[in-house]
Design a protein around this motif. Structure first.
Motif, mmCIF file in Angstrom:
data_model
loop_
_atom_site.group_PDB
_atom_site.id
_atom_site.type_symbol
_atom_site.label_atom_id
_atom_site.label_comp_id
_atom_site.label_asym_id
_atom_site.label_seq_id
_atom_site.Cartn_x
_atom_site.Cartn_y
_atom_site.Cartn_z
ATOM 1 N N ALA A 54 0.813 -1.221 0.000
ATOM 2 C CA ALA A 54 0.000 0.000 0.000
ATOM 3 C C ALA A 54 0.845 1.270 0.000
ATOM 4 C CB ALA A 54 -0.925 0.010 1.214
ATOM 5 N N ASN A 55 0.320 2.282 -0.702
ATOM 6 C CA ASN A 55 0.880 3.635 -0.681
ATOM 7 C C ASN A 55 2.342 3.699 -1.117
ATOM 8 O OD1 ASN A 55 -1.592 4.739 0.324
ATOM 9 N ND2 ASN A 55 -1.037 3.949 2.329
ATOM 10 N N ASN A 56 2.740 2.806 -2.025
ATOM 11 C CA ASN A 56 4.097 2.817 -2.566
ATOM 12 C C ASN A 56 4.137 3.609 -3.861
ATOM 13 O OD1 ASN A 56 5.498 0.738 -0.740
ATOM 14 N ND2 ASN A 56 3.645 -0.331 -1.393
ATOM 15 N N THR A 57 5.307 4.135 -4.199
ATOM 16 C CA THR A 57 5.548 4.787 -5.474
ATOM 17 C C THR A 57 6.526 3.906 -6.237
ATOM 18 O OG1 THR A 57 5.211 6.976 -4.511
ATOM 19 C CG2 THR A 57 6.401 6.874 -6.605
ATOM 20 N N LEU A 58 6.051 3.325 -7.336
ATOM 21 C CA LEU A 58 6.833 2.351 -8.100
ATOM 22 C C LEU A 58 6.956 2.885 -9.519
ATOM 23 C CD1 LEU A 58 4.797 -0.769 -6.864
ATOM 24 C CD2 LEU A 58 6.741 0.349 -5.723
ATOM 25 N N HIS A 59 8.161 3.302 -9.903
ATOM 26 C CA HIS A 59 8.273 3.885 -11.239
ATOM 27 C C HIS A 59 9.588 3.530 -11.921
ATOM 28 C CE1 HIS A 59 10.963 7.296 -10.172
ATOM 29 N NE2 HIS A 59 10.347 7.233 -9.016
ATOM 30 N N SER A 60 9.501 3.503 -13.246
ATOM 31 C CA SER A 60 10.651 3.248 -14.122
ATOM 32 C C SER A 60 11.292 1.890 -13.852
ATOM 33 C CB SER A 60 11.682 4.374 -13.985
ATOM 34 O OG SER A 60 11.089 5.617 -14.281
ATOM 35 N N ASN A 61 10.469 0.883 -13.635
ATOM 36 C CA ASN A 61 10.906 -0.493 -13.436
ATOM 37 C C ASN A 61 10.399 -1.342 -14.593
ATOM 38 O OD1 ASN A 61 11.851 -0.062 -10.598
ATOM 39 N ND2 ASN A 61 9.689 0.394 -10.309
ATOM 40 N N LYS A 62 10.838 -2.610 -14.651
ATOM 41 C CA LYS A 62 10.221 -3.528 -15.607
ATOM 42 C C LYS A 62 8.759 -3.728 -15.220
ATOM 43 C CE LYS A 62 10.232 -8.198 -17.442
ATOM 44 N NZ LYS A 62 10.811 -9.531 -17.360
ATOM 45 N N GLY A 63 8.518 -3.966 -13.927
ATOM 46 C CA GLY A 63 7.160 -4.180 -13.448
ATOM 47 C C GLY A 63 6.950 -3.556 -12.086
ATOM 48 N N GLY A 64 5.701 -3.201 -11.803
ATOM 49 C CA GLY A 64 5.361 -2.619 -10.510
ATOM 50 C C GLY A 64 5.198 -3.679 -9.437
ATOM 51 N N VAL A 65 4.115 -4.479 -9.538
ATOM 52 C CA VAL A 65 3.815 -5.507 -8.539
ATOM 53 C C VAL A 65 3.583 -6.829 -9.267
ATOM 54 C CG1 VAL A 65 2.226 -6.256 -6.722
ATOM 55 C CG2 VAL A 65 2.763 -3.812 -6.976
ATOM 56 N N LEU A 66 4.258 -7.883 -8.810
ATOM 57 C CA LEU A 66 4.066 -9.241 -9.329
ATOM 58 C C LEU A 66 3.668 -10.122 -8.157
ATOM 59 C CD1 LEU A 66 4.277 -11.441 -11.522
ATOM 60 C CD2 LEU A 66 6.722 -11.589 -11.003
ATOM 61 N N VAL A 67 2.508 -10.785 -8.270
ATOM 62 C CA VAL A 67 1.980 -11.630 -7.196
ATOM 63 C C VAL A 67 1.857 -13.054 -7.708
ATOM 64 C CG1 VAL A 67 0.036 -12.029 -5.644
ATOM 65 C CG2 VAL A 67 0.700 -9.685 -6.217
ATOM 66 N N GLY A 68 2.421 -14.015 -6.979
ATOM 67 C CA GLY A 68 2.353 -15.422 -7.367
ATOM 68 C C GLY A 68 3.450 -15.795 -8.351
ATOM 69 N N THR A 69 3.479 -17.074 -8.707
ATOM 70 C CA THR A 69 4.508 -17.603 -9.598
ATOM 71 C C THR A 69 3.967 -17.689 -11.017
ATOM 72 O OG1 THR A 69 5.375 -18.904 -7.751
ATOM 73 C CG2 THR A 69 6.103 -19.512 -9.954
ATOM 74 N N GLN A 104 1.070 4.256 -6.471
ATOM 75 C CA GLN A 104 1.327 5.033 -7.679
ATOM 76 C C GLN A 104 2.307 4.219 -8.518
ATOM 77 O OE1 GLN A 104 -0.032 8.133 -8.476
ATOM 78 N NE2 GLN A 104 -1.325 7.757 -6.692
ATOM 79 N N ILE A 105 1.849 3.686 -9.646
ATOM 80 C CA ILE A 105 2.662 2.789 -10.474
ATOM 81 C C ILE A 105 2.793 3.441 -11.847
ATOM 82 C CG2 ILE A 105 2.854 0.459 -11.402
ATOM 83 C CD1 ILE A 105 1.007 -0.442 -9.072
ATOM 84 N N THR A 106 3.968 4.008 -12.123
ATOM 85 C CA THR A 106 4.130 4.805 -13.337
ATOM 86 C C THR A 106 5.369 4.398 -14.125
ATOM 87 O OG1 THR A 106 5.365 6.507 -12.153
ATOM 88 C CG2 THR A 106 2.997 6.800 -12.306
ATOM 89 N N ASN A 107 5.239 4.482 -15.441
ATOM 90 C CA ASN A 107 6.349 4.267 -16.377
ATOM 91 C C ASN A 107 7.037 2.923 -16.201
ATOM 92 O OD1 ASN A 107 5.782 6.767 -17.457
ATOM 93 N ND2 ASN A 107 7.289 7.817 -16.199
ATOM 94 N N ASN A 108 6.251 1.891 -15.934
ATOM 95 C CA ASN A 108 6.751 0.524 -15.875
ATOM 96 C C ASN A 108 6.269 -0.216 -17.116
ATOM 97 O OD1 ASN A 108 7.812 0.427 -12.975
ATOM 98 N ND2 ASN A 108 5.721 1.161 -12.699
ATOM 99 N N LEU A 109 6.966 -1.280 -17.486
ATOM 100 C CA LEU A 109 6.525 -2.100 -18.602
ATOM 101 C C LEU A 109 5.216 -2.814 -18.237
ATOM 102 C CD1 LEU A 109 7.347 -3.013 -21.431
ATOM 103 C CD2 LEU A 109 8.662 -4.856 -20.381
ATOM 104 N N TYR A 110 5.116 -3.269 -16.991
ATOM 105 C CA TYR A 110 3.913 -3.922 -16.464
ATOM 106 C C TYR A 110 3.502 -3.184 -15.190
ATOM 107 C CZ TYR A 110 5.571 -7.665 -19.486
ATOM 108 O OH TYR A 110 5.998 -8.377 -20.567
ATOM 109 N N GLY A 111 2.196 -3.061 -14.963
ATOM 110 C CA GLY A 111 1.700 -2.402 -13.761
ATOM 111 C C GLY A 111 1.564 -3.377 -12.602
#
Length: 195
Positions: free
Chosen positions: A103-118, A154-161
């Motif tokens: 929650a309430n994270n700023t995730l930007h300019s990565n390949k992906g923001g959040v990945l859950v599970g395998t 806030q998930i911005t400028n990632n390849l995957y959200g």
């Protein structure tokens, strides 16, 4: 750990910046700065519970080989990832745990923001605990990435959200967008499971 700065030289061999050992509980990492090409920046091993990873800055440099900013391994649970800024790495947050909050994270300019599970493409019938369809073409691991709450990020400028392969996850009130002009932007939210 609070208020610590950890910097890794680009030329040194990859390693994890911080690893929380299996079955520890109530560990808190807050207000720390991580900069450099770590293998993974913060790792919560199996069985870790009630950890709080809060208000940290993780910056892997623009071309870093860092795989994951915060990684919660299978069977870690009830952990909270709150108010972190994660940029310039592979996946900002990757969890295979359960009943945790992102929650309430700023995730930007990565390949992906959040990945859950395998990701099912990384699982075959020989993978421990895998359940496969009748033709063994599609496999998954029950319980990996289950009951995860993903909210107000806030998930911005990632390849995957946000990508989830787990069950019973809640994705609420996140802002996902790209202001870059690269044509590789693929997905805002992807939800997939065989259960």
């Amino acid at each position: 750990t609070s208020g610590t700065t950890i910097t890794k030289s680009v030329n040194s061999q990859p390693f994890d910046a911080i690893t929380i050992n299996s079955n520890l509980n109530n560990v808190k990492i807050e207000n720390c700065n991580f900069r450099g090409a770590f293998s993974n920046t913060i790792v919560l091993n199996s069985g870790v519970r009630n950890a709080v990873i809060q208000n940290n800055i993780i910056d892997g440099y623009p071309s870093s080989p860092t795989t994951v900013g915060i990684k919660e391994n299978s069977n870690a649970y009830n952990d909270t990832f709150l108010g972190n800024t994660i940029k310039n790495i592979g996946y900002a947050i990757f969890t295979e745990g359960f009943n945790s909050t992102i929650a309430n994270n700023t995730l930007h300019s990565n390949k992906g923001g959040v990945l859950v599970g395998t990701d099912p493409s990384n699982i075959d019938p020989s993978t421990p605990n895998a359940i496969c369809d009748q033709y063994q073409n599609y496999c998954s691991i029950p319980g990996n990435g289950k009951d995860i709450s993903i909210n107000n990020n806030q998930i911005t400028n990632n390849l995957y959200g946000i990508t989830t392969f787990g069950l019973d996850n809640k994705i609420i009130n996140n802002t996902i967008y790209s202001t870059t002009t690269f044509t590789n932007y693929r997905e805002g939210i992807r939800v997939e499971s065989i259960f």
